[in-house]
Design a protein around this motif. Structure first.
Motif, PDB file in Angstrom:
ATOM      1  N   UNK A 129     -73.989 -40.010  26.938  1.00 33.91           N
ATOM      2  CA  UNK A 129     -72.572 -39.895  26.547  1.00 33.91           C
ATOM      3  C   UNK A 129     -72.074 -38.464  26.737  1.00 33.91           C
ATOM      4  N   UNK A 130     -72.636 -37.765  27.738  1.00 33.21           N
ATOM      5  CA  UNK A 130     -72.228 -36.377  27.953  1.00 33.21           C
ATOM      6  C   UNK A 130     -70.741 -36.263  28.262  1.00 33.21           C
ATOM      7  N   UNK A 131     -70.181 -37.276  28.934  1.00 29.56           N
ATOM      8  CA  UNK A 131     -68.765 -37.217  29.295  1.00 29.56           C
ATOM      9  C   UNK A 131     -67.852 -37.376  28.089  1.00 29.56           C
ATOM     10  N   UNK A 132     -68.417 -37.787  26.952  1.00 28.94           N
ATOM     11  CA  UNK A 132     -67.620 -37.816  25.727  1.00 28.94           C
ATOM     12  C   UNK A 132     -67.140 -36.418  25.369  1.00 28.94           C
ATOM     13  N   UNK A 133     -67.927 -35.402  25.755  1.00 30.44           N
ATOM     14  CA  UNK A 133     -67.512 -34.021  25.499  1.00 30.44           C
ATOM     15  C   UNK A 133     -66.198 -33.707  26.193  1.00 30.44           C
ATOM     16  N   UNK A 134     -65.998 -34.244  27.396  1.00 28.51           N
ATOM     17  CA  UNK A 134     -64.737 -34.028  28.105  1.00 28.51           C
ATOM     18  C   UNK A 134     -63.563 -34.648  27.383  1.00 28.51           C
ATOM     19  N   UNK A 135     -63.757 -35.832  26.795  1.00 31.37           N
ATOM     20  CA  UNK A 135     -62.683 -36.470  26.038  1.00 31.37           C
ATOM     21  C   UNK A 135     -62.361 -35.674  24.777  1.00 31.37           C
ATOM     22  N   UNK A 136     -63.408 -35.162  24.105  1.00 29.21           N
ATOM     23  CA  UNK A 136     -63.185 -34.330  22.920  1.00 29.21           C
ATOM     24  C   UNK A 136     -62.446 -33.041  23.289  1.00 29.21           C
ATOM     25  N   UNK A 137     -62.847 -32.451  24.420  1.00 31.31           N
ATOM     26  CA  UNK A 137     -62.160 -31.244  24.889  1.00 31.31           C
ATOM     27  C   UNK A 137     -60.711 -31.545  25.224  1.00 31.31           C
ATOM     28  N   UNK A 138     -60.450 -32.722  25.798  1.00 30.53           N
ATOM     29  CA  UNK A 138     -59.080 -33.110  26.107  1.00 30.53           C
ATOM     30  C   UNK A 138     -58.256 -33.223  24.823  1.00 30.53           C
ATOM     31  N   UNK A 139     -58.844 -33.801  23.774  1.00 33.67           N
ATOM     32  CA  UNK A 139     -58.145 -33.870  22.491  1.00 33.67           C
ATOM     33  C   UNK A 139     -57.825 -32.493  21.941  1.00 33.67           C
ATOM     34  N   UNK A 140     -58.766 -31.560  22.055  1.00 36.53           N
ATOM     35  CA  UNK A 140     -58.519 -30.195  21.600  1.00 36.53           C
ATOM     36  C   UNK A 140     -57.427 -29.526  22.425  1.00 36.53           C
ATOM     37  N   UNK A 152     -64.356 -40.272  33.430  1.00 31.93           N
ATOM     38  CA  UNK A 152     -65.364 -40.933  34.254  1.00 31.93           C
ATOM     39  C   UNK A 152     -66.627 -41.135  33.426  1.00 31.93           C
ATOM     40  N   UNK A 153     -67.481 -42.050  33.877  1.00 36.82           N
ATOM     41  CA  UNK A 153     -68.753 -42.268  33.197  1.00 36.82           C
ATOM     42  C   UNK A 153     -69.844 -41.458  33.879  1.00 36.82           C
ATOM     43  N   UNK A 154     -71.083 -41.708  33.508  1.00 39.15           N
ATOM     44  CA  UNK A 154     -72.181 -40.928  34.062  1.00 39.15           C
ATOM     45  C   UNK A 154     -72.361 -41.098  35.551  1.00 39.15           C
ATOM     46  N   UNK A 155     -71.878 -42.220  36.109  1.00 42.82           N
ATOM     47  CA  UNK A 155     -71.982 -42.459  37.548  1.00 42.82           C
ATOM     48  C   UNK A 155     -70.751 -42.008  38.322  1.00 42.82           C
ATOM     49  N   UNK A 156     -69.806 -41.375  37.632  1.00 42.92           N
ATOM     50  CA  UNK A 156     -68.600 -40.908  38.295  1.00 42.92           C
ATOM     51  C   UNK A 156     -67.542 -41.965  38.485  1.00 42.92           C
ATOM     52  N   UNK A 157     -67.666 -43.102  37.811  1.00 43.80           N
ATOM     53  CA  UNK A 157     -66.694 -44.185  37.926  1.00 43.80           C
ATOM     54  C   UNK A 157     -65.641 -44.032  36.838  1.00 43.80           C
ATOM     55  N   UNK A 158     -64.374 -44.261  37.219  1.00 43.58           N
ATOM     56  CA  UNK A 158     -63.282 -44.115  36.256  1.00 43.58           C
ATOM     57  C   UNK A 158     -63.451 -45.087  35.088  1.00 43.58           C
ATOM     58  N   UNK A 159     -63.213 -44.577  33.878  1.00 48.72           N
ATOM     59  CA  UNK A 159     -63.331 -45.412  32.679  1.00 48.72           C
ATOM     60  C   UNK A 159     -62.470 -44.829  31.562  1.00 48.72           C
ATOM     61  N   UNK A 168     -57.724 -22.606  34.338  1.00 45.40           N
ATOM     62  CA  UNK A 168     -57.279 -23.824  35.026  1.00 45.40           C
ATOM     63  C   UNK A 168     -58.450 -24.721  35.432  1.00 45.40           C
ATOM     64  N   UNK A 169     -59.454 -24.138  36.084  1.00 44.75           N
ATOM     65  CA  UNK A 169     -60.590 -24.947  36.554  1.00 44.75           C
ATOM     66  C   UNK A 169     -61.357 -25.582  35.398  1.00 44.75           C
ATOM     67  N   UNK A 170     -61.732 -24.837  34.336  1.00 42.65           N
ATOM     68  CA  UNK A 170     -62.423 -25.499  33.216  1.00 42.65           C
ATOM     69  C   UNK A 170     -61.579 -26.591  32.557  1.00 42.65           C
ATOM     70  N   UNK A 171     -60.262 -26.377  32.468  1.00 37.33           N
ATOM     71  CA  UNK A 171     -59.402 -27.401  31.875  1.00 37.33           C
ATOM     72  C   UNK A 171     -59.409 -28.671  32.714  1.00 37.33           C
ATOM     73  N   UNK A 172     -59.282 -28.531  34.034  1.00 37.66           N
ATOM     74  CA  UNK A 172     -59.302 -29.702  34.915  1.00 37.66           C
ATOM     75  C   UNK A 172     -60.657 -30.401  34.882  1.00 37.66           C
ATOM     76  N   UNK A 173     -61.737 -29.628  34.821  1.00 36.03           N
ATOM     77  CA  UNK A 173     -63.062 -30.234  34.751  1.00 36.03           C
ATOM     78  C   UNK A 173     -63.255 -30.995  33.439  1.00 36.03           C
ATOM     79  N   UNK A 174     -62.750 -30.415  32.342  1.00 34.81           N
ATOM     80  CA  UNK A 174     -62.876 -31.089  31.049  1.00 34.81           C
ATOM     81  C   UNK A 174     -62.090 -32.396  31.040  1.00 34.81           C
ATOM     82  N   UNK A 175     -60.873 -32.351  31.551  1.00 37.43           N
ATOM     83  CA  UNK A 175     -60.056 -33.572  31.588  1.00 37.43           C
ATOM     84  C   UNK A 175     -60.670 -34.607  32.518  1.00 37.43           C
ATOM     85  N   UNK A 176     -61.115 -34.152  33.698  1.00 31.07           N
ATOM     86  CA  UNK A 176     -61.689 -35.086  34.658  1.00 31.07           C
ATOM     87  C   UNK A 176     -62.975 -35.720  34.169  1.00 31.07           C
TER      88      UNK A 176
END
Length: 308
Positions: A274-285, A60-67, A48-56
């Protein structure tokens, strides 16, 4: 005159003994649920926690702002091609593994479940289905790598160079054999119970009514086993789609499949920021695997009807 009530009449006229009231039954505190606490903690911490972290992190961008920038990157042609490579690799190895595993299950169907051969195959399937990562990659490099045992033997003895058209082992085609290696035993584990649940009475009734062995499989066996086979196929697809360690050890260069692209987004210097791109890719998976496992659950529910 007093009437004597004896026998069954006496038993029938006796007042019924009242059992414990529902209130009394509910008053006792049950501690059986404590057995689920370790499993619940495991699910929360490692699923649960890794899934929520990946989605979250994908929102957001590198500064934690929603995007939405990271999510919109999922429609980039390069990312879509990576998902297509992962899907095609997973589907191919799932189909081959399902067919080969089903043949192994059929070969074991007539064997004694307590016999040495059947137990050896079951034990080997349980071990090999979990054999992956660096160990499996090293086994294939040592066997069919550039200087592998089989590669050198074929070249020196028969003049056959399996890498004449390029070193395919360290690219997407080179992942097919390692993936099949653990897909086949996984199919044996998941499909053998369904095949073993076929009732011998069905085959006997078919022969009694003048049917043939081929007719039994065409009209009874295959239709009954089709949901279980399809469910196992979906499970194999999800297993290959989410595999990372073996691909990371073999295909050390490039990011041809989604797990490797996630690694590149987190570690590559060429996509810095673009580290947060990994979260979007994980969300797609997560979405793809979730859909596949949802279909798996529905099909398994239908397949369980005739086995119950």
């Amino acid at each position: 005159m007093t009437a004597l009530i004896t026998g069954a009449d006496a038993a029938a006229s006796a007042p019924a003994t009242a059992g414990p009231s529902p209130t009394a039954r509910r008053s006792g505190l049950s501690w059986a649920w404590l057995g689920l606490v370790p499993f619940g903690v495991y699910v929360v911490l490692f699923l649960a926690v890794p899934t929520l972290l990946a989605i979250g992190s994908g929102l957001v961008d590198g500064d934690g702002v929603f995007t939405w920038t990271n999510i919109t990157a999922l429609v980039d042609p390069v990312v879509l091609n990576t998902f297509a490579n992962s899907a095609s690799l997973s589907l191919l190895t799932a189909v081959i593994g399902a067919l080969a595993g089903a043949l192994v299950c059929y070969a074991m169907l007539g064997m004694n479940p307590q016999g040495a051969v059947r137990q050896t195959v079951d034990a080997a399937a349980g071990v090999l289905a979990q054999f992956g990562g660096v160990m499996l990659a090293f086994a294939f490099i040592a066997t069919i790598g550039l200087q592998g045992v089989v590669t050198v033997l074929l070249k020196d003895t028969f003049g056959v160079d399996i890498f004449a058209d390029g070193v395919w082992l360290y690219d997407v085609p080179g992942l097919i054999l390692p993936y099949i290696y653990f897909q086949v035993p996984l199919m044996v584990i998941t499909f053998m119970p369904a095949l073993a649940a076929l009732k011998p009475q069905w085959a006997e009734a078919n022969l009694t009514l003048g049917g043939t062995r081929l007719g039994f499989w065409v009209r009874v066996g295959i239709p009954v086993l089709a949901p279980s086979f399809l469910a196992s196929l979906l499970l194999l697809f999800a297993n290959a789609f989410s595999s990372y360690a073996t691909a990371a050890a073999l295909a050390s260069q490039g990011s041809q499949i989604v797990p490797l692209q996630i690694r590149a987004a987190l570690t590559s210097e060429t996509v810095l920021g673009r580290e947060n791109l990994a979260g979007a890719l994980a969300l797609g998976m997560i979405v793809i695997v979730g859909v596949v496992m949802g279909l798996y659950s529905l099909i398994q529910r239908r397949a369980a009807r005739w086995r119950s």
